[in-house]
Design an enzyme around this catalytic site. Structure first.
Site, PDB file in Angstrom:
ATOM      1  N   THR A  54       1.656  51.011  42.805  1.00 22.59           N
ATOM      2  CA  THR A  54       2.313  51.281  41.525  1.00 22.59           C
ATOM      3  C   THR A  54       1.490  50.741  40.363  1.00 22.59           C
TER       4      THR A  54
ATOM      5  N   GLY B   6       4.096  42.707  44.996  1.00 21.89           N
ATOM      6  CA  GLY B   6       4.535  41.359  45.295  1.00 21.89           C
ATOM      7  C   GLY B   6       3.359  40.491  45.701  1.00 21.89           C
TER       8      GLY B   6
ATOM      9  N   GLU C 297       9.840  51.263  47.128  1.00 23.60           N
ATOM     10  CA  GLU C 297       9.580  52.138  48.281  1.00 23.60           C
ATOM     11  C   GLU C 297      10.061  53.557  48.019  1.00 23.60           C
TER      12      GLU C 297
HETATM   13  C1  LIG Z   1      17.054  43.411  51.305  1.00 29.13           C
HETATM   14  C2  LIG Z   1      15.747  43.990  51.745  1.00 29.13           C
HETATM   15  C3  LIG Z   1      15.875  44.610  53.066  1.00 29.13           C
HETATM   16  C4  LIG Z   1      14.833  45.138  53.679  1.00 29.13           C
HETATM   17  C5  LIG Z   1      13.513  45.140  53.041  1.00 29.13           C
HETATM   18  C6  LIG Z   1      12.434  45.444  54.030  1.00 29.13           C
HETATM   19  C7  LIG Z   1      11.224  45.636  53.640  1.00 29.13           C
HETATM   20  C8  LIG Z   1      10.894  45.597  52.196  1.00 29.13           C
HETATM   21  C9  LIG Z   1       9.485  45.166  52.038  1.00 29.13           C
HETATM   22  C10 LIG Z   1       8.816  45.359  50.959  1.00 29.13           C
HETATM   23  C11 LIG Z   1       9.461  45.981  49.783  1.00 29.13           C
HETATM   24  C12 LIG Z   1       8.866  45.384  48.566  1.00 29.13           C
HETATM   25  C13 LIG Z   1       8.148  46.128  47.767  1.00 29.13           C
HETATM   26  C14 LIG Z   1       8.143  47.615  47.835  1.00 29.13           C
HETATM   27  C15 LIG Z   1       6.731  48.123  47.729  1.00 29.13           C
HETATM   28  C16 LIG Z   1       6.640  49.422  47.016  1.00 29.13           C
HETATM   29  O1  LIG Z   1       7.499  49.817  46.279  1.00 29.13           O
HETATM   30  S1  LIG Z   1       5.217  50.301  47.409  1.00 29.13           S
HETATM   31  C17 LIG Z   1       5.264  51.685  46.323  1.00 29.13           C
HETATM   32  C18 LIG Z   1       6.319  52.676  46.749  1.00 29.13           C
HETATM   33  N1  LIG Z   1       6.146  53.876  45.996  1.00 29.13           N
HETATM   34  C19 LIG Z   1       6.672  55.051  46.369  1.00 29.13           C
HETATM   35  O2  LIG Z   1       7.415  55.161  47.326  1.00 29.13           O
HETATM   36  C20 LIG Z   1       6.265  56.243  45.541  1.00 29.13           C
HETATM   37  C21 LIG Z   1       7.217  57.396  45.754  1.00 29.13           C
HETATM   38  N2  LIG Z   1       6.543  58.664  45.490  1.00 29.13           N
HETATM   39  C22 LIG Z   1       6.106  59.463  46.527  1.00 29.13           C
HETATM   40  O3  LIG Z   1       6.267  59.190  47.700  1.00 29.13           O
HETATM   41  C23 LIG Z   1       5.439  60.768  46.134  1.00 29.13           C
HETATM   42  O4  LIG Z   1       4.919  60.691  44.841  1.00 29.13           O
HETATM   43  C24 LIG Z   1       6.423  61.953  46.202  1.00 29.13           C
HETATM   44  C25 LIG Z   1       6.746  62.178  47.648  1.00 29.13           C
HETATM   45  C26 LIG Z   1       7.663  61.668  45.420  1.00 29.13           C
HETATM   46  C27 LIG Z   1       5.797  63.178  45.605  1.00 29.13           C
HETATM   47  O5  LIG Z   1       4.496  63.246  46.109  1.00 29.13           O
HETATM   48  P1  LIG Z   1       3.642  64.558  45.845  1.00 29.13           P
HETATM   49  O6  LIG Z   1       2.271  64.385  46.303  1.00 29.13           O
HETATM   50  O7  LIG Z   1       3.849  64.971  44.427  1.00 29.13           O
HETATM   51  O8  LIG Z   1       4.291  65.500  46.878  1.00 29.13           O
HETATM   52  P2  LIG Z   1       5.184  66.771  46.675  1.00 29.13           P
HETATM   53  O9  LIG Z   1       4.431  67.779  45.842  1.00 29.13           O
HETATM   54  O10 LIG Z   1       6.548  66.395  46.235  1.00 29.13           O
HETATM   55  O11 LIG Z   1       5.204  67.241  48.177  1.00 29.13           O
HETATM   56  C28 LIG Z   1       4.004  67.717  48.788  1.00 29.13           C
HETATM   57  C29 LIG Z   1       4.264  67.790  50.275  1.00 29.13           C
HETATM   58  O12 LIG Z   1       4.025  66.485  50.836  1.00 29.13           O
HETATM   59  C30 LIG Z   1       5.139  66.090  51.610  1.00 29.13           C
HETATM   60  N3  LIG Z   1       5.232  64.631  51.570  1.00 29.13           N
HETATM   61  C31 LIG Z   1       5.393  63.856  50.478  1.00 29.13           C
HETATM   62  N4  LIG Z   1       5.399  62.543  50.808  1.00 29.13           N
HETATM   63  C32 LIG Z   1       5.216  62.504  52.159  1.00 29.13           C
HETATM   64  C33 LIG Z   1       5.143  61.427  53.101  1.00 29.13           C
HETATM   65  N5  LIG Z   1       5.284  60.136  52.750  1.00 29.13           N
HETATM   66  N6  LIG Z   1       4.949  61.758  54.412  1.00 29.13           N
HETATM   67  C34 LIG Z   1       4.844  63.061  54.773  1.00 29.13           C
HETATM   68  N7  LIG Z   1       4.917  64.137  53.944  1.00 29.13           N
HETATM   69  C35 LIG Z   1       5.107  63.844  52.645  1.00 29.13           C
HETATM   70  C36 LIG Z   1       6.301  66.757  50.961  1.00 29.13           C
HETATM   71  O13 LIG Z   1       7.394  66.869  51.853  1.00 29.13           O
HETATM   72  C37 LIG Z   1       5.702  68.127  50.633  1.00 29.13           C
HETATM   73  O14 LIG Z   1       5.660  68.884  51.784  1.00 29.13           O
HETATM   74  P3  LIG Z   1       5.860  70.479  51.646  1.00 29.13           P
HETATM   75  O15 LIG Z   1       5.605  70.978  53.042  1.00 29.13           O
HETATM   76  O16 LIG Z   1       7.266  70.668  51.189  1.00 29.13           O
HETATM   77  O17 LIG Z   1       4.841  70.946  50.620  1.00 29.13           O
HETATM   78  C1  LIG Z   2      11.542  44.537  43.204  1.00 29.04           C
HETATM   79  C2  LIG Z   2      10.414  45.533  43.215  1.00 29.04           C
HETATM   80  C3  LIG Z   2       9.300  45.289  44.014  1.00 29.04           C
HETATM   81  C4  LIG Z   2       8.239  46.183  44.013  1.00 29.04           C
HETATM   82  N1  LIG Z   2       7.121  45.912  44.776  1.00 29.04           N
HETATM   83  C5  LIG Z   2       6.076  46.784  44.748  1.00 29.04           C
HETATM   84  C6  LIG Z   2       4.900  46.501  45.506  1.00 29.04           C
HETATM   85  O1  LIG Z   2       4.823  45.480  46.191  1.00 29.04           O
HETATM   86  N2  LIG Z   2       3.875  47.384  45.464  1.00 29.04           N
HETATM   87  C7  LIG Z   2       3.921  48.534  44.714  1.00 29.04           C
HETATM   88  O2  LIG Z   2       2.960  49.304  44.707  1.00 29.04           O
HETATM   89  N3  LIG Z   2       5.045  48.845  43.989  1.00 29.04           N
HETATM   90  C8  LIG Z   2       6.102  47.979  43.987  1.00 29.04           C
HETATM   91  N4  LIG Z   2       7.230  48.271  43.256  1.00 29.04           N
HETATM   92  C9  LIG Z   2       7.228  49.441  42.371  1.00 29.04           C
HETATM   93  C10 LIG Z   2       8.124  50.551  42.875  1.00 29.04           C
HETATM   94  O3  LIG Z   2       7.543  51.162  43.984  1.00 29.04           O
HETATM   95  C11 LIG Z   2       8.346  51.533  41.708  1.00 29.04           C
HETATM   96  O4  LIG Z   2       9.119  50.869  40.739  1.00 29.04           O
HETATM   97  C12 LIG Z   2       9.062  52.789  42.194  1.00 29.04           C
HETATM   98  O5  LIG Z   2       8.183  53.558  42.982  1.00 29.04           O
HETATM   99  C13 LIG Z   2       9.577  53.640  41.034  1.00 29.04           C
HETATM  100  O6  LIG Z   2       8.525  53.969  40.135  1.00 29.04           O
HETATM  101  P1  LIG Z   2       8.656  53.579  38.576  1.00 29.04           P
HETATM  102  O7  LIG Z   2       9.127  52.198  38.483  1.00 29.04           O
HETATM  103  O8  LIG Z   2       7.384  53.959  37.923  1.00 29.04           O
HETATM  104  O9  LIG Z   2       9.829  54.530  38.048  1.00 29.04           O
HETATM  105  P2  LIG Z   2       9.621  56.063  37.582  1.00 29.04           P
HETATM  106  O10 LIG Z   2       8.913  56.828  38.620  1.00 29.04           O
HETATM  107  O11 LIG Z   2       9.096  56.060  36.200  1.00 29.04           O
HETATM  108  O12 LIG Z   2      11.162  56.538  37.598  1.00 29.04           O
HETATM  109  C14 LIG Z   2      11.969  56.266  36.476  1.00 29.04           C
HETATM  110  C15 LIG Z   2      13.095  57.288  36.467  1.00 29.04           C
HETATM  111  O13 LIG Z   2      12.519  58.614  36.405  1.00 29.04           O
HETATM  112  C16 LIG Z   2      13.082  59.434  37.436  1.00 29.04           C
HETATM  113  N5  LIG Z   2      12.100  60.357  37.996  1.00 29.04           N
HETATM  114  C17 LIG Z   2      10.783  60.107  38.202  1.00 29.04           C
HETATM  115  N6  LIG Z   2      10.202  61.153  38.805  1.00 29.04           N
HETATM  116  C18 LIG Z   2      11.166  62.090  38.984  1.00 29.04           C
HETATM  117  C19 LIG Z   2      11.211  63.392  39.575  1.00 29.04           C
HETATM  118  N7  LIG Z   2      10.107  63.953  40.113  1.00 29.04           N
HETATM  119  N8  LIG Z   2      12.394  64.035  39.612  1.00 29.04           N
HETATM  120  C20 LIG Z   2      13.510  63.459  39.097  1.00 29.04           C
HETATM  121  N9  LIG Z   2      13.536  62.240  38.515  1.00 29.04           N
HETATM  122  C21 LIG Z   2      12.385  61.577  38.474  1.00 29.04           C
HETATM  123  C22 LIG Z   2      13.494  58.446  38.520  1.00 29.04           C
HETATM  124  O14 LIG Z   2      14.533  59.021  39.312  1.00 29.04           O
HETATM  125  C23 LIG Z   2      13.968  57.254  37.724  1.00 29.04           C
HETATM  126  O15 LIG Z   2      15.328  57.450  37.360  1.00 29.04           O
HETATM  127  C24 LIG Z   2       8.306  47.370  43.225  1.00 29.04           C
HETATM  128  C25 LIG Z   2       9.435  47.618  42.435  1.00 29.04           C
HETATM  129  C26 LIG Z   2      10.489  46.709  42.437  1.00 29.04           C
HETATM  130  C27 LIG Z   2      11.693  46.978  41.591  1.00 29.04           C
END
Ligand SMILES: CC/C=C\C/C=C\C/C=C\C/C=C\CCC(=O)SCCNC(=O)CCNC(=O)[C@H](O)C(C)(C)COP(=O)(O)OP(=O)(O)OC[C@H]1O[C@@H](n2cnc3c(N)ncnc32)[C@H](O)[C@@H]1OP(=O)(O)O
Ligand SMILES: Cc1cc2nc3c(=O)[nH]c(=O)nc-3n(C[C@H](O)[C@H](O)[C@H](O)COP(=O)(O)OP(=O)(O)OC[C@H]3O[C@@H](n4cnc5c(N)ncnc54)[C@H](O)[C@@H]3O)c2cc1C
Length: 615
Positions: free
Chosen positions: A151, A190, A433
């Protein structure tokens, strides 16, 4: 001498109609697993230096972090020493699968959490064999501490929009990492700010000016001896948050920072010395770490929800309030049907999420094994299901934990109840996530495709098969489980069909497919929510439902006792096994530094001169 157990709790435990230990064993996966878990918890929680003299809520932001690092070191060593060498990996995993051991030590999560939850899984899932061997040796021995840096300040959801660049230099066989803008700074990872010294960075790879998509790189950003940031690296902490305040979430900016070619994790895609790019069989394999963590989160929600309802149900058995009948004395608040309605769904949902997590974990393991053999057929379904279940379980858990808090009245608002902190932990999972709306739309994308395939007569995958059953719209609800499931299938089918009809209507009106999708997206999210059973429909079986509440009532304390959380893990004045709520609330209140003296210095400095008109 152990403290006297609250009489009401004693009565509740005598009323219980089932064998609590049997349910605990079932939840653990057998009596031996329960024994292993308890043995591990006994060993680790008997370690000196794991607990706070002063409750951490009275420490400063900086002191909280420093204290958490101190405990993380002690905790990690204790966990390593407690490992039973005779246990199999699976037995070890089972012992920790249901244990919330870390929650006994960290109310607001550990500064090591990303190392274990994402840095190591990213290496396992994205590194080639040689890289895995080298980095896993160092990471598993904690010689290095890592995080997962994807991110950015400007992008979290839209991974393809990430701005951090990795430009290959064939002359030196290096990648140059750069943050071209402020919004390109990694923001949120984190442990990034002051704890970790390595991270897996997701960056946009360019070779000879050509984009090669988002790729994973393992990057050292602090000196291993001095812990100083390396040249070309800008680091810091992002500031105080609703929760996670000991996770040390940070920011990181690159200024033309060079790393060797072998630091790109090359399991899926490769860059040869001369800059030849060998594409991954599926570009989404790079997103694999996120799929894994979404699966882990479902189980985490089950455990955290179980913890919150344990606190609230035990408190509700101890708390007596108001008058249900004249001259009958104050009843336990657990006898109010509204209180049962608020809490029993939380017990049921925790069990549902536990079973769902087990099912999803098996699906993940099968698909991952298939991927290793080059079979990617079931990856799209795993992605869709993992998105949906992560989103639904985190949303429902947040709602039900908050409901557990408010069901405890004012005492639920105390940090000493631990319910606010549990809420802070679980509600974060609605965002990290993959933000839940975004993930539900990913599932909707698969549902729409599946319904189109069903309508053209194609066979569907097992989890989507309900879209090919021509369920009669005149289906009669009945109160059997089969009737309820049939009803869900009918509603789920209808939601997807309605969203599809809506999109086709927008396209016929002249909108492009993207705008038609956007206009129908509220319906699409609703359709995804019905992919897994949601609580709203049960209300339509209200009479059955209220009857069920009555059947659960005598067993409510037994049901939460069966989660088998020891007091240190509940960490709560309201949820302890002995039910001594009022004594504990007072004990904790007296730990407030403000109670060290009867008159605070602010009286002499401010109040007195103010009240005497001298300020
Ligand atoms: C109390 C706590 C309890 C438990 C906790 C336990 C563990 C927690 C530990 C750590 C947590 C702490 C920190 C968290 C860390 C983070 O947050 S890491 C960052 C996380 N970020 C995200 O998740 C980003 C989300 N965004 C996306 O995944 C992608 O941008 C998207 C999927 C939304 C869109 O991607 P695009 O490339 O634009 O794809 P699309 O055009 O929508 O789709 C294209 C095709 O790809 C397929 N696809 C997309 N993602 C995946 C995937 N992951 N795997 C497989 N396939 C995927 C999608 O389905 C499309 O397929 P088509 O056939 O339809 O074309
Ligand atoms: C406690 C915490 C720990 C984290 N730890 C990590 C980490 O260790 N590593 C890491 O890489 N990231 C980490 N993150 C980041 C986290 O993965 C992002 O915050 C998350 O992926 C959402 O992205 P954003 O914050 O940019 O929100 P945005 O993507 O800007 O979303 C903001 C709003 O826009 C809307 N939106 C965005 N795209 C669309 C769409 N295509 N269609 C409809 N609505 C949409 C969303 O639904 C949401 O309401 C952490 C976040 C938190 C809160």
């Amino acid at each position: 001498m152990s403290a006297k157990v609250n009489d009401d709790l004693l009565t509740e435990r005598r009323k219980c109609e089932f064998n609590v230990e049997e349910l605990t064993n079932y939840l653990d996966g057998g009596a031996q697993a329960t024994q292993n878990r308890r043995k591990l918890e006994d060993k680790v929680l008997s370690t000196k230096g794991l607990f706070d003299e002063v409750p951490e809520e009275y420490l400063s932001h900086k002191e909280k972090y420093e204290n958490a690092v101190r405990k993380a070191v002690v905790y990690y060593k204790a966990m390593k020493e407690a490992e039973d060498p005779n246990q199999t990996e699976q037995e070890r995993a089972n012992a920790t699968y249901r244990s919330l051991l870390h929650a006994a030590v960290f109310k607001d999560n550990s500064p090591f959490s990303l190392h274990l939850a994402m840095f190591i899984p990213a290496i396992l899932g994205q590194a080639d064999e040689e890289q895995k061997k080298y980095w896993m040796k160092r990471a598993s021995k904690m010689e290095i501490i890592g995080t997962y840096a994807q991110t950015e300040l400007g992008h979290g959801t839209f991974i393809r929009g990430l701005e951090t660049t990795a430009t290959y230099d064939p002359k030196t066989e290096e990648f140059v990492l750069h943050s071209p803008t402020l919004t390109a700074y990694k923001w949120w990872p984190g442990s990034l700010a002051h704890t970790a010294n390595y991270c897996v960075v997701m960056a946009h790879l360019y070779i000879n000016g050509k984009s090669c998509g988002i790729q994973p790189f393992i990057v050292q950003f602090r000196d291993e001896e001095t812990h100083q940031p390396l040249p070309g690296i800008k680091l810091g902490e992002i500031g105080a948050k609703l929760g996670f305040n000991t996770v040390n979430n940070g920011f990181l900016g690159f200024d033309q920072h060079r790393i060797p070619r072998n630091r790109m994790l090359m399991k899926n895609a490769q860059v040869l010395k001369d800059g030849t790019f060998k594409r991954s069989p599926n570009s989404k394999l790079t997103y694999g770490t996120m799929v894994y963590v979404r699966v882990v989160i479902v189980n985490g929600m089950a455990n955290q929800l179980a913890r919150a309802v344990t606190i609230a149900v035990r408190y509700s058995a101890v708390r007596r309030q108001s008058e249900l009948k004249p001259d009958a004395g104050e009843p336990q608040i657990l006898d109010y049907v509204t209180q049962q309605h608020k809490l029993f769904i939380g017990i049921a949902s925790s069990h549902a999420f536990t079973l769902t997590a087990k099912w999803l974990t098996r699906m993940y393991q099968k698909v991952t094994a298939d991927l290793e053999k080059g079979n990617l057929d079931e990856l799209p379904e795993l992605h869709a299901i993992a998105c949906c279940l992560k989103a639904v379980t985190t949303t429902d858990t947040s709602v039900l934990v908050e409901r557990s808090r408010t069901s405890c009245g004012g005492h639920g608002y105390m940090l000493s109840s631990n319910l606010p902190q549990i809420y802070g932990l679980v509600t974060a999972a609605c965002t990290y996530e993959g933000e839940n709306t975004v993930l539900m739309l990913q599932t909707a994308r698969s549902l729409v495709k599946a319904l189109e395939q069903a309508q053209s007569g194609k066979r569907l995958s097992p989890t989507m098969s309900y879209l090919s059953e021509k369920v009669s719209s005149r289906l009669k609800w009945d109160n059997s489980i089969d009737g309820i499931v049939k009803g869900f299938r009918r509603v789920a089918y209808g939601k997807v069909e309605s969203a599809m009809r809506s999109m086709r209507k927008y396209v016929r009106s002249g909108l492009g497919p993207e705008d038609a999708w956007n206009m129908s997206s509220v319906q699409l999210v609703a359709a995804s929510e019905y992919t897994s059973i949601s609580e709203a429909d049960i209300r339509q079986l209200q009479d059955t439902y209220e009857d069920l509440l009555g059947k659960i009532r005598p067993n409510a304390v037994g049901l939460v006792d069966a989660f088998d959380f020891r007091d240190q893990i509940l960490n709560s004045t309201l949820g302890a096994y002995d039910g001594r709520v009022y004594e504990r609330l007072m004990e904790e209140a007296l730990k407030s530094p403000l109670n060290a003296e009867p008159v605070n210095q602010s009286f002499h400095k401010y109040l007195k001169p103010f009240m005497q008109g001298k300020l």
